[in-house]
Design a protein around this motif. Structure first.
Motif, PDB file in Angstrom:
ATOM      1  N   SER A 274       0.834  -1.203   0.000  1.00  0.00           N
ATOM      2  CA  SER A 274       0.000   0.000   0.000  1.00  0.00           C
ATOM      3  C   SER A 274       0.872   1.258   0.000  1.00  0.00           C
ATOM      4  CB  SER A 274      -0.927   0.013   1.218  1.00  0.00           C
ATOM      5  OG  SER A 274      -1.814  -1.077   1.177  1.00  0.00           O
ATOM      6  N   PHE A 275       1.939   1.214   0.793  1.00  0.00           N
ATOM      7  CA  PHE A 275       2.894   2.321   0.806  1.00  0.00           C
ATOM      8  C   PHE A 275       3.528   2.500  -0.565  1.00  0.00           C
ATOM      9  CE2 PHE A 275       3.888   2.478   5.605  1.00  0.00           C
ATOM     10  CZ  PHE A 275       3.220   3.690   5.737  1.00  0.00           C
ATOM     11  N   LEU A 276       3.848   1.388  -1.229  1.00  0.00           N
ATOM     12  CA  LEU A 276       4.465   1.448  -2.555  1.00  0.00           C
ATOM     13  C   LEU A 276       3.524   2.107  -3.547  1.00  0.00           C
ATOM     14  CD1 LEU A 276       6.684   0.755  -4.585  1.00  0.00           C
ATOM     15  CD2 LEU A 276       5.687  -1.557  -4.768  1.00  0.00           C
ATOM     16  N   ALA A 277       2.258   1.734  -3.511  1.00  0.00           N
ATOM     17  CA  ALA A 277       1.279   2.355  -4.408  1.00  0.00           C
ATOM     18  C   ALA A 277       1.184   3.855  -4.156  1.00  0.00           C
ATOM     19  CB  ALA A 277      -0.089   1.693  -4.223  1.00  0.00           C
ATOM     20  N   ALA A 278       1.143   4.238  -2.879  1.00  0.00           N
ATOM     21  CA  ALA A 278       1.058   5.665  -2.533  1.00  0.00           C
ATOM     22  C   ALA A 278       2.303   6.413  -2.996  1.00  0.00           C
ATOM     23  CB  ALA A 278       0.878   5.816  -1.030  1.00  0.00           C
ATOM     24  N   LEU A 306       9.727  -7.485  -1.401  1.00  0.00           N
ATOM     25  CA  LEU A 306       9.558  -6.934  -0.066  1.00  0.00           C
ATOM     26  C   LEU A 306       9.534  -8.016   1.005  1.00  0.00           C
ATOM     27  CD1 LEU A 306       6.870  -4.236  -0.924  1.00  0.00           C
ATOM     28  CD2 LEU A 306       9.240  -3.813  -0.263  1.00  0.00           C
ATOM     29  N   MET A 307       9.015  -9.182   0.658  1.00  0.00           N
ATOM     30  CA  MET A 307       8.869 -10.258   1.646  1.00  0.00           C
ATOM     31  C   MET A 307      10.212 -10.770   2.139  1.00  0.00           C
ATOM     32  SD  MET A 307       6.413 -11.974   3.155  1.00  0.00           S
ATOM     33  CE  MET A 307       5.920 -13.527   3.863  1.00  0.00           C
ATOM     34  N   LEU A 379      12.560   2.345   3.426  1.00  0.00           N
ATOM     35  CA  LEU A 379      13.499   2.508   2.327  1.00  0.00           C
ATOM     36  C   LEU A 379      13.303   1.415   1.276  1.00  0.00           C
ATOM     37  CD1 LEU A 379      15.887   4.006   1.104  1.00  0.00           C
ATOM     38  CD2 LEU A 379      17.422   2.618   2.517  1.00  0.00           C
ATOM     39  N   ALA A 380      12.919   0.215   1.710  1.00  0.00           N
ATOM     40  CA  ALA A 380      12.690  -0.884   0.768  1.00  0.00           C
ATOM     41  C   ALA A 380      11.614  -0.524  -0.251  1.00  0.00           C
ATOM     42  CB  ALA A 380      12.291  -2.151   1.521  1.00  0.00           C
ATOM     43  N   VAL A 381      10.608   0.218   0.178  1.00  0.00           N
ATOM     44  CA  VAL A 381       9.537   0.638  -0.731  1.00  0.00           C
ATOM     45  C   VAL A 381      10.098   1.523  -1.835  1.00  0.00           C
ATOM     46  CG1 VAL A 381       7.489   2.121  -0.884  1.00  0.00           C
ATOM     47  CG2 VAL A 381       7.652   0.384   0.910  1.00  0.00           C
ATOM     48  N   PHE A 428      14.393   9.187  -4.564  1.00  0.00           N
ATOM     49  CA  PHE A 428      12.936   9.138  -4.644  1.00  0.00           C
ATOM     50  C   PHE A 428      12.292   9.417  -3.290  1.00  0.00           C
ATOM     51  CE2 PHE A 428      13.199   6.245  -8.564  1.00  0.00           C
ATOM     52  CZ  PHE A 428      13.033   7.331  -9.415  1.00  0.00           C
ATOM     53  N   HIS A 429      12.955   8.999  -2.225  1.00  0.00           N
ATOM     54  CA  HIS A 429      12.457   9.281  -0.887  1.00  0.00           C
ATOM     55  C   HIS A 429      12.386  10.791  -0.655  1.00  0.00           C
ATOM     56  CE1 HIS A 429      13.375   9.587   3.637  1.00  0.00           C
ATOM     57  NE2 HIS A 429      12.111   9.225   3.543  1.00  0.00           N
TER      58      HIS A 429
END
Length: 441
Positions: A274-278, A306-307, A379-381, A428-429
């Protein structure tokens, strides 16, 4: 500092010039991804700089080493010891004597936990890797030549006529752990030795017993394997893995352990997806709309990355470097306190030092508050976002379905420069934080 000497001695007999000499790949495995990071850019934290960061009592100036780790990871000969601090096994404010005492206490605690598990299943500690079912969900033994039921199982040396469902659940998990263990990192020479496979199985079996909420899920063996390789003492590997599990759970939602929890309503990494989509909606709206049109608005195709923290996207060597760089970037005093756990289960009462934080964590503090640990994605996102943007042209112009998205991501395995990818994630962050702040004003 006795612990540092101990950590250095663990690697004696290996050449430190090249990680591949330590984490050797079996000769018949020629199609394994190799390191994609140019040697000239491997500016790792050296043993000399690491030693210089400790004072006379053995207390670590963590701020002094974070920048070196962020630039290129950690030299192999000190990696195990550095990871213990990055993951919160030990507090930087502890001295050498305190750490040695805590190490021994934890080793004793692990032996007791392992003995407890062994009383319930003799395979624990035997070197055997269980790959056949031990028990069904009804509590009936499925071992050959052993028709006994759960009523005849013992715990703590005492016959329990009506044991809890916890024992049944644990016994059911044992063979799944075994099936995963025999598939984990089998390209490495290290796992040609059955004793090392047995250590990995034992650690995961003990962890599954003490963690009643999560137990064991696929993917944990991938996260535990490097610990087994780095730490000759099984107990040290266990505690480092346990702290990594706390980190995985806590980073994304304090108090809600979602990363490895799967139900019929929620997949384990749902919050991160969900964070990735946002994040993608903010970073690259056009690419997000393209993926959404393909039916990928939930970003489920990024689930594996991510897993298991990108274990499939990089060589074993590059994965270790990537992990320690990301841990350094995300190093946050509040979170480190939450990671630190004493053998009796209580969290250490350390005081946070907000001067000691990674670049990623400091940025989140700047745009939020020191106590708001989960206002922003991990950060992984942003790392995943960087990989998606790298494939932007292919996704927008040529890809027609989600299966092709997955194929394109799989084709990237072994071709990503971990160092550059981290820099792209940080870029990107920063962009994300600025845009979010602007939209909120």
């Amino acid at each position: 500092m006795p612990l540092l000497a101990c950590a250095s001695e663990q690697r004696q007999g290996f050449s430190m010039e090249d990680d591949s000499e330590i984490y050797r790949v079996r000769s018949e495995c020629q199609d394994v991804a190799t390191s994609s990071v140019p040697r000239r850019r491997r500016r790792k934290l050296s043993a000399e700089k690491w030693r210089a960061a400790f004072d006379a009592q053995g207390r670590l100036n963590v701020k002094r080493v974070l920048r070196h780790i962020e630039r290129g990871g950690v030299a192999s000969e000190i990696r195990a010891h550095v990871w213990e601090f990055l993951l919160g096994v030990y507090s930087p404010g502890s001295n050498a004597a305190e750490r040695e005492e805590l190490r021994q206490s934890r080793r004793d605690k692990y032996l007791k936990l392992k003995a407890e598990c062994k009383r319930m299943d003799a395979a624990v500690g035997s070197g055997e890797v269980v790959i056949s079912p031990r028990m069904n969900a009804d509590g009936v033994s499925m071992e050959e030549n052993n028709p006994e039921s759960i009523e005849e199982q013992t715990i703590n040396g005492v016959l329990d006529p009506s044991p809890s469902a916890k024992i049944v659940q644990w016994k059911v998990l044992l063979h799944q752990i075994g099936l995963d263990v025999v598939r984990t990192d089998r390209v490495l020479e290290f796992y040609e030795d059955p004793k090392n496979l047995g250590k990995l199985w034992d650690i995961l079996a003990v962890y599954a017993w003490i963690d009643e909420e999560v137990g064991y899920c696929q993917g944990m063996s991938d996260l535990c394997s490097p610990m087994v390789l780095l730490f000759p003492d099984e107990a040290d590997a266990f505690w480092c893995f346990k702290c990594l599990m706390r980190r995985v759970f806590i980073t994304f939602d304090v108090g809600k352990r979602e990363n490895f929890r799967c139900t019929n309503k929620m997949m384990g990494v749902q919050k991160e997806l969900s964070f990735l989509a946002a994040a993608m909606r903010v970073i690259d709206p056009k690419l997000h709309r393209t993926l959404e049109a393909l039916g990928g608005s939930n970003y489920i195709f990024a689930f594996r990355m991510l897993m298991v923290n990108f274990r499939r996207e990089f060589s074993f060597v590059d994965t270790l470097t990537l992990w320690e760089m990301m841990w350094a970037f995300e190093y946050h005093p509040d979170l480190q306190i939450l990671y630190m756990e004493s053998p009796d289960g209580h969290i250490d009462n350390a005081q946070p030092d907000y001067r000691a934080g990674g670049r990623f964590a400091k940025r989140n503090i700047k745009y939020g508050s020191p106590r708001a640990l989960n206002e922003h994605p991990s950060l992984a996102v942003f790392f995943v976002a960087g990989i998606l943007v790298l494939l932007r042209s292919k996704f927008i112009k040529r890809i027609q379905g989600l299966d092709e998205v997955v194929r394109a991501l799989n084709d990237m395995s072994g071709k990503i420069d971990a160092y550059r990818a981290c820099q792209k994630a940080l870029k990107f962050h920063k962009l994300y934080l600025k845009k979010v702040k602007k939209s909120n004003t």
